[in-house]
Structures are given as structure tokens and as C-alpha cells.
Motif scaffolding. Structure first.
Motif, mmCIF file in Angstrom:
data_model
loop_
_atom_site.group_PDB
_atom_site.id
_atom_site.type_symbol
_atom_site.label_atom_id
_atom_site.label_comp_id
_atom_site.label_asym_id
_atom_site.label_seq_id
_atom_site.Cartn_x
_atom_site.Cartn_y
_atom_site.Cartn_z
ATOM 1 N N PHE A 206 0.833 -1.201 0.000
ATOM 2 C CA PHE A 206 0.000 0.000 0.000
ATOM 3 C C PHE A 206 0.873 1.257 0.000
ATOM 4 O O PHE A 206 0.616 2.208 -0.746
ATOM 5 C CB PHE A 206 -0.927 -0.029 1.208
ATOM 6 C CG PHE A 206 -1.774 1.208 1.370
ATOM 7 C CD1 PHE A 206 -2.709 1.557 0.416
ATOM 8 C CD2 PHE A 206 -1.637 2.014 2.493
ATOM 9 C CE1 PHE A 206 -3.497 2.697 0.562
ATOM 10 C CE2 PHE A 206 -2.418 3.147 2.656
ATOM 11 C CZ PHE A 206 -3.348 3.494 1.689
ATOM 12 N N LEU A 207 1.904 1.273 0.831
ATOM 13 C CA LEU A 207 2.821 2.409 0.860
ATOM 14 C C LEU A 207 3.489 2.619 -0.495
ATOM 15 O O LEU A 207 3.681 3.758 -0.939
ATOM 16 C CB LEU A 207 3.891 2.199 1.934
ATOM 17 C CG LEU A 207 3.475 2.359 3.403
ATOM 18 C CD1 LEU A 207 4.649 2.039 4.310
ATOM 19 C CD2 LEU A 207 2.953 3.763 3.676
ATOM 20 N N ALA A 208 3.822 1.518 -1.162
ATOM 21 C CA ALA A 208 4.463 1.627 -2.474
ATOM 22 C C ALA A 208 3.504 2.249 -3.487
ATOM 23 O O ALA A 208 3.907 3.087 -4.309
ATOM 24 C CB ALA A 208 4.927 0.252 -2.945
ATOM 25 N N PHE A 246 -9.467 10.689 0.961
ATOM 26 C CA PHE A 246 -9.708 9.256 0.812
ATOM 27 C C PHE A 246 -9.941 8.888 -0.651
ATOM 28 O O PHE A 246 -9.492 7.833 -1.123
ATOM 29 C CB PHE A 246 -10.947 8.841 1.627
ATOM 30 C CG PHE A 246 -10.721 8.786 3.121
ATOM 31 C CD1 PHE A 246 -9.471 8.969 3.681
ATOM 32 C CD2 PHE A 246 -11.793 8.532 3.976
ATOM 33 C CE1 PHE A 246 -9.276 8.923 5.039
ATOM 34 C CE2 PHE A 246 -11.608 8.478 5.347
ATOM 35 C CZ PHE A 246 -10.348 8.668 5.882
ATOM 36 N N LEU A 247 -10.687 9.731 -1.362
ATOM 37 C CA LEU A 247 -11.045 9.414 -2.740
ATOM 38 C C LEU A 247 -9.843 9.408 -3.677
ATOM 39 O O LEU A 247 -9.934 8.910 -4.805
ATOM 40 C CB LEU A 247 -12.087 10.413 -3.251
ATOM 41 C CG LEU A 247 -13.479 10.302 -2.612
ATOM 42 C CD1 LEU A 247 -14.378 11.417 -3.103
ATOM 43 C CD2 LEU A 247 -14.106 8.945 -2.933
ATOM 44 N N GLN A 248 -8.723 9.956 -3.221
ATOM 45 C CA GLN A 248 -7.520 9.970 -4.050
ATOM 46 C C GLN A 248 -6.593 8.793 -3.755
ATOM 47 O O GLN A 248 -5.538 8.664 -4.379
ATOM 48 C CB GLN A 248 -6.753 11.288 -3.831
ATOM 49 C CG GLN A 248 -7.564 12.552 -4.104
ATOM 50 C CD GLN A 248 -7.865 12.759 -5.568
ATOM 51 O OE1 GLN A 248 -7.178 12.231 -6.423
ATOM 52 N NE2 GLN A 248 -8.898 13.536 -5.864
ATOM 53 N N LEU A 249 -6.984 7.950 -2.827
ATOM 54 C CA LEU A 249 -6.139 6.810 -2.465
ATOM 55 C C LEU A 249 -6.225 5.714 -3.527
ATOM 56 O O LEU A 249 -7.272 5.525 -4.148
ATOM 57 C CB LEU A 249 -6.570 6.239 -1.110
ATOM 58 C CG LEU A 249 -6.410 7.163 0.098
ATOM 59 C CD1 LEU A 249 -6.981 6.492 1.342
ATOM 60 C CD2 LEU A 249 -4.955 7.528 0.318
ATOM 61 N N LYS A 253 -6.516 -0.349 -6.631
ATOM 62 C CA LYS A 253 -5.369 -1.111 -7.129
ATOM 63 C C LYS A 253 -4.970 -2.241 -6.184
ATOM 64 O O LYS A 253 -4.108 -3.057 -6.517
ATOM 65 C CB LYS A 253 -4.171 -0.171 -7.330
ATOM 66 C CG LYS A 253 -4.406 0.926 -8.360
ATOM 67 C CD LYS A 253 -3.178 1.816 -8.485
ATOM 68 C CE LYS A 253 -3.401 2.962 -9.468
ATOM 69 N NZ LYS A 253 -2.207 3.844 -9.559
ATOM 70 N N LEU A 254 -5.575 -2.283 -4.999
ATOM 71 C CA LEU A 254 -5.224 -3.317 -4.032
ATOM 72 C C LEU A 254 -5.871 -4.638 -4.415
ATOM 73 O O LEU A 254 -6.985 -4.659 -4.943
ATOM 74 C CB LEU A 254 -5.680 -2.906 -2.626
ATOM 75 C CG LEU A 254 -5.045 -1.644 -2.043
ATOM 76 C CD1 LEU A 254 -5.710 -1.298 -0.713
ATOM 77 C CD2 LEU A 254 -3.551 -1.839 -1.848
ATOM 78 N N GLY A 335 -17.225 -10.433 -7.232
ATOM 79 C CA GLY A 335 -16.194 -10.483 -8.256
ATOM 80 C C GLY A 335 -16.316 -9.413 -9.316
ATOM 81 O O GLY A 335 -15.608 -9.441 -10.334
ATOM 82 N N LEU A 336 -17.215 -8.437 -9.122
ATOM 83 C CA LEU A 336 -17.394 -7.363 -10.087
ATOM 84 C C LEU A 336 -16.484 -6.191 -9.746
ATOM 85 O O LEU A 336 -16.162 -5.975 -8.580
ATOM 86 C CB LEU A 336 -18.859 -6.906 -10.101
ATOM 87 C CG LEU A 336 -19.875 -7.967 -10.533
ATOM 88 C CD1 LEU A 336 -21.284 -7.453 -10.310
ATOM 89 C CD2 LEU A 336 -19.666 -8.341 -11.992
ATOM 90 N N PRO A 337 -16.081 -5.422 -10.739
ATOM 91 C CA PRO A 337 -15.210 -4.275 -10.447
ATOM 92 C C PRO A 337 -15.956 -3.198 -9.668
ATOM 93 O O PRO A 337 -17.160 -3.000 -9.855
ATOM 94 C CB PRO A 337 -14.807 -3.777 -11.835
ATOM 95 C CG PRO A 337 -15.915 -4.239 -12.733
ATOM 96 C CD PRO A 337 -16.371 -5.554 -12.171
ATOM 97 N N LEU A 338 -15.238 -2.506 -8.795
ATOM 98 C CA LEU A 338 -15.831 -1.396 -8.070
ATOM 99 C C LEU A 338 -16.166 -0.273 -9.035
ATOM 100 O O LEU A 338 -15.464 -0.040 -10.014
ATOM 101 C CB LEU A 338 -14.847 -0.877 -7.005
ATOM 102 C CG LEU A 338 -14.526 -1.819 -5.850
ATOM 103 C CD1 LEU A 338 -13.487 -1.163 -4.951
ATOM 104 C CD2 LEU A 338 -15.767 -2.154 -5.053
ATOM 105 N N ARG A 339 -17.265 0.415 -8.735
ATOM 106 C CA ARG A 339 -17.610 1.589 -9.540
ATOM 107 C C ARG A 339 -16.621 2.702 -9.209
ATOM 108 O O ARG A 339 -16.519 3.123 -8.060
ATOM 109 C CB ARG A 339 -19.034 2.041 -9.235
ATOM 110 C CG ARG A 339 -20.111 1.070 -9.710
ATOM 111 C CD ARG A 339 -21.481 1.718 -9.585
ATOM 112 N NE ARG A 339 -22.528 0.853 -10.095
ATOM 113 C CZ ARG A 339 -23.245 0.028 -9.344
ATOM 114 N NH1 ARG A 339 -23.004 -0.038 -8.061
ATOM 115 N NH2 ARG A 339 -24.185 -0.724 -9.867
ATOM 116 N N LYS A 340 -15.910 3.168 -10.199
ATOM 117 C CA LYS A 340 -14.904 4.201 -9.981
ATOM 118 C C LYS A 340 -15.476 5.574 -10.295
ATOM 119 O O LYS A 340 -16.137 5.769 -11.310
ATOM 120 C CB LYS A 340 -13.672 3.933 -10.839
ATOM 121 C CG LYS A 340 -12.950 2.632 -10.479
ATOM 122 C CD LYS A 340 -11.719 2.447 -11.325
ATOM 123 C CE LYS A 340 -10.981 1.160 -10.968
ATOM 124 N NZ LYS A 340 -9.772 0.954 -11.798
#
Length: 420
Positions: A206-208, A246-249, A253-254, A335-340
Motif C-alpha cells: 500500500f505504501l508503495a 480518501f477518494l484519491q487513495l 489497485k489493491l 467479483g465485479l469491479p468497483l464503480r470508480k
């Protein structure tokens, strides 16, 4: 080099099973204790709340439904913040004062690993000055309760423990045994809330990602905190401070298993079995104290005028945020992608959230609602057979306003029947 104030016994063994946060009981002389003491098998909060606080939570009182039994809640800060503390040093200050006054012989807590400042290392602290080495945040699992038997064997019969909820639940489950057969005379429990945990290795990932997004070397980060104003605060070796919405984190990608199933199915964010909970989500820029019983009052009095307190505030409404969270978790669990959110909209929403979103106690209530819903969604999908035993009755009361209720197979026994 380890301080003479800190004792680090050799800990052997390992987690006994898959659904485990390695609290340390499986590394003790009787690993079978896990069967009766683990909150991820068949938790009995009503029984342990009564044993610790003299009564179980009163679900007719909204804040007890959310936060568990307590005598009062406060916003708080140390008048003179402690150097190196994650906030102002209340937690380590309480423990230091217990040692200074001779109320306890030793404190069981975490210090940073010598080879990795982010990795928690269980230690037995015997001098007040040693608590300074335990300040700050660490991320990862560490078998804190494996220190109980060594501490008692060394003659330390009056103990304080600083722990996260899964550690504290197991400790309270064996407390009577420790007093009856192992000589424990006194126990103070200072609890910190825990929203989600992961391994130290995953935290470095996460730090990376943060470093990649911010154009920074992750090794230069000295401090990280998720704040109640919807920002993550980062501090660097050169003294710079960044506050990232938070919204910029880079959460999208995790990997899906970044937070293990134990943390995604934990229902005790506020550490209800501690004598005093020291957190921040209800603090609005300060710390948030839940004084749960007379021992908690005794602990707070130890700080006297060194701690400044006030009444907690509450603003905004949580329901919209919680409903949005539930939809995203359901998609992710399926298993569905998060709404971005579109990138152009993120700064706007990031500006609005601290101003119109839930704040103070309402922010804390939102997080408790989210954890309750998350537990049900993930257990239903991954371990449905455990629903009946792992979901305490009060959790069903929390999620009922969001249209979530138990199926016939998920209902607890009649004596613990949740809302239909």
C-alpha cells in the motif's frame, strides 16, 4: 538495541487455523483455548460484556447499540502532546502512569520491530519510560497474548494490556482462568479500535502504491493516519506533511484479499471489552474516549489535568454513505469491479465530504454500520455455515435499517433471536 525497560520473550508456534489473526493464544501452553476464546468461532458478547462491565449493552440506547457498554464518551487530547505519538499520547500515557504509580507490574503492548518500523513486535514493558518506545502506529499481526504466560512466570501478577479487539476478546475469554490457575491478580485493558488490519508485507504494498501516486519514496514515510476528516495524513523524513483525500487513495489497485476474511468479518470495531477505548473516529480532530466501567474511570483519572476533555460532537447523516458502501462491497464480493468515480469529480466530492458527510459520532456510527454489513456480505459468500454462530444478535439490529436480515438458516438460537 532493546531497551532494558522492554522484555521480548521468544515466541514459538504459529496460527492454528485459517480464520485467525494470530492473537497469540495458539502459541500458548494450551492452544486448544482458541476453541473457547476466539471471536471468529462463536463469540458471546452478551456474556463477556456482563462479566467485564457488569451488564451487556442496552440496544435501546442508540450509542450502546453501536459502541457497546460505556459510562461516558469524551473528546480528549493531552495538554502537552507526547513526542512521537500517533495522536497526542493518551494510550501510552495511561500505561506509563500505571507503571509510575505501581498499579501494575508490567504492560503488554507493541513496539516497532528493529528491522521494520511498521512491523509490530510484542513486548513486556516494566518501566514507565519504556512506553515512549511504544508510541506510534504499526500495521500487521502480532501474537500479543503469547506474552501472558511468560509475564506471569516472571512474577508480574498485575498487568495492563494494550490491544486491538480480537486480542482483547480472547484475553477476556480466558481472564477467569488466568486468575484462578495462573496467579493473575489485576488486569487493566486499554483498547484501541481496529477497522481493518493486514499483514505488514501487504501494508508495504500500500505504501508503495501511495508513493507511486504521490511521486515519493515510500521509505521516506514516517507517519500515516486515516483521519476522521476523510483524509490520510502522511509525514516524511524531511518534515513535510501531506493530507490526501480518501477518494484519491489507490484503493482500487489493491488485491481483493488485501484485508483478510477475519478483518472483513470482524464486528467489534470499538473494542467493547476494554476498560477504556482510545480511538479517534468520533473525536473530530482529537481523540475519542469511551470510558466503559469503573476501571476505565480509574485509568482516566491517572492523567488528571494532563488530559483535556470535552463533549463529543455529531453532524451529518450516515445512511447515504453506508448504502453506497454496501453496494460496492456487494459488487466486490461478487467479483465485479468497483464503480470508480470520474477523476474530474473526485476533488469536488473530496471537498464536500468533510463539510456535509457524517462527522464526529455520526462518522463512527457509519463505520460500525459498514463493518456490520461487510461481515454479513462476506460471510454469506465465503463461509455461510458460520453465519449462525459468528454474527452476534446486535449486528442484525445494526443492519436492519438497510434491509438486511437473517435467513432461516442464519437465525441464532431462540434465546439469542435477532430481529426478523
Amino acid at each position: 538495541m532493546t531497551s532494558p525497560s522492554l522484555i521480548t520473550p521468544v515466541i514459538t508456534g504459529g496460527p492454528a487455523r485459517g480464520l485467525c489473526t494470530d492473537c497469540g493464544l495458539s502459541r500458548s501452553s494450551d492452544p486448544k483455548r482458541c476453541g473457547q476464546a476466539c471471536q471468529f468461532i462463536k463469540p458471546d458478547y452478551a456474556r463477556l460484556e456482563t462479566a467485564v462491565h457488569g451488564r451487556e449493552r442496552d440496544i435501546s440506547k442508540p450509542d450502546e447499540l453501536f459502541f457497546g457498554p460505556h459510562q461516558r464518551m469524551l473528546r480528549a487530547r493531552m495538554a502537552a502532546p507526547a513526542e512521537g505519538a500517533q495522536w497526542t499520547g493518551i494510550t501510552t500515557g495511561l500505561a506509563a502512569r500505571l507503571l509510575e504509580t505501581g498499579a501494575v507490574d508490567a504492560v503488554l503492548t507493541m513496539a516497532p520491530d528493529a528491522n521494520d518500523k511498521w512491523r509490530p513486535k510484542p513486548v513486556i514493558v516494566t518501566r514507565a519510560e519504556g512506553m515512549a518506545e511504544c508510541r506510534g502506529m504499526r500495521m500487521g499481526y502480532a501474537p500479543l497474548l503469547a506474552l501472558i504466560e511468560p509475564a506471569l512466570a516472571m512474577g508480574y501478577k498485575r498487568l495492563a494490556v494494550i490491544g486491538i479487539p480480537c486480542q482483547v476478546y480472547a484475553l477476556r475469554a480466558i481472564e477467569d482462568e488466568l486468575k484462578r490457575s495462573m496467579g493473575l491478580e489485576q488486569l487493566y485493558v486499554i483498547g484501541t479500535p481496529c477497522s481493518d488490519n493486514t499483514t505488514t508485507e501487504r501494508f508495504h504494498e500500500f505504501l508503495a502504491l501511495l508513493g507511486e501516486d504521490q511521486g515519493e519514496d515510500p521509505d521516506d514515510v514516517t507517519y500515516l493516519e486515516f483521519r476522521a476528516d476523510y483524509h490520510v495524513e502522511l509525514r516524511y523524513t524531511d518534515g513535510r506533511i501531506k493530507a490526501i483525500p480518501f477518494l484519491q487513495l489507490p484503493l482500487s489497485k489493491l488485491p481483493n484479499d488485501f484485508f483478510p476474511l477475519t478483518c472483513r468479518t470482524c464486528v467489534d470495531y470499538t473494542n467493547v471489552l476494554s476498560d477504556i477505548t482510545v480511538g479517534y473516529m468520533g473525536g473530530q480532530g482529537e481523540q475519542w474516549l469511551l470510558v466503559r466501567n469503573p476501571r476505565g474511570e480509574e485509568l482516566l483519572k491517572l492523567l488528571g489535568n494532563e488530559v483535556v476533555t470535552s463533549e463529543p460532537g455529531s453532524a451529518g447523516k450516515r445512511q447515504g454513505a453506508v448504502k453506497g458502501f454496501i453496494k460496492n462491497v456487494e459488487r466486490a464480493a461478487g467479483g465485479l469491479p468497483l464503480r470508480k468515480m470520474p477523476n474530474w469529480l473526485r476533488p469536488i466530492v473530496g471537498w464536500l465530504m468533510p463539510r456535509v458527510g457524517p462527522r464526529g459520532l455520526e462518522f463512527a456510527r457509519a463505520r460500525v454500520d459498514m463493518k456490520a454489513a461487510e461481515t454479513i456480505i462476506h460471510l454469506r459468500r465465503e463461509m455461510p455455515a458460520k453465519m449462525k454462530n459468528m454474527v452476534p444478535p446486535h449486528v442484525w439490529h445494526l443492519v436492519a435499517p438497510y434491509g438486511m436480515g437473517p435467513t432461516a438458516d442464519e437465525k441464532a438460537p431462540a434465546a439469542e433471536k435477532p430481529p426478523t
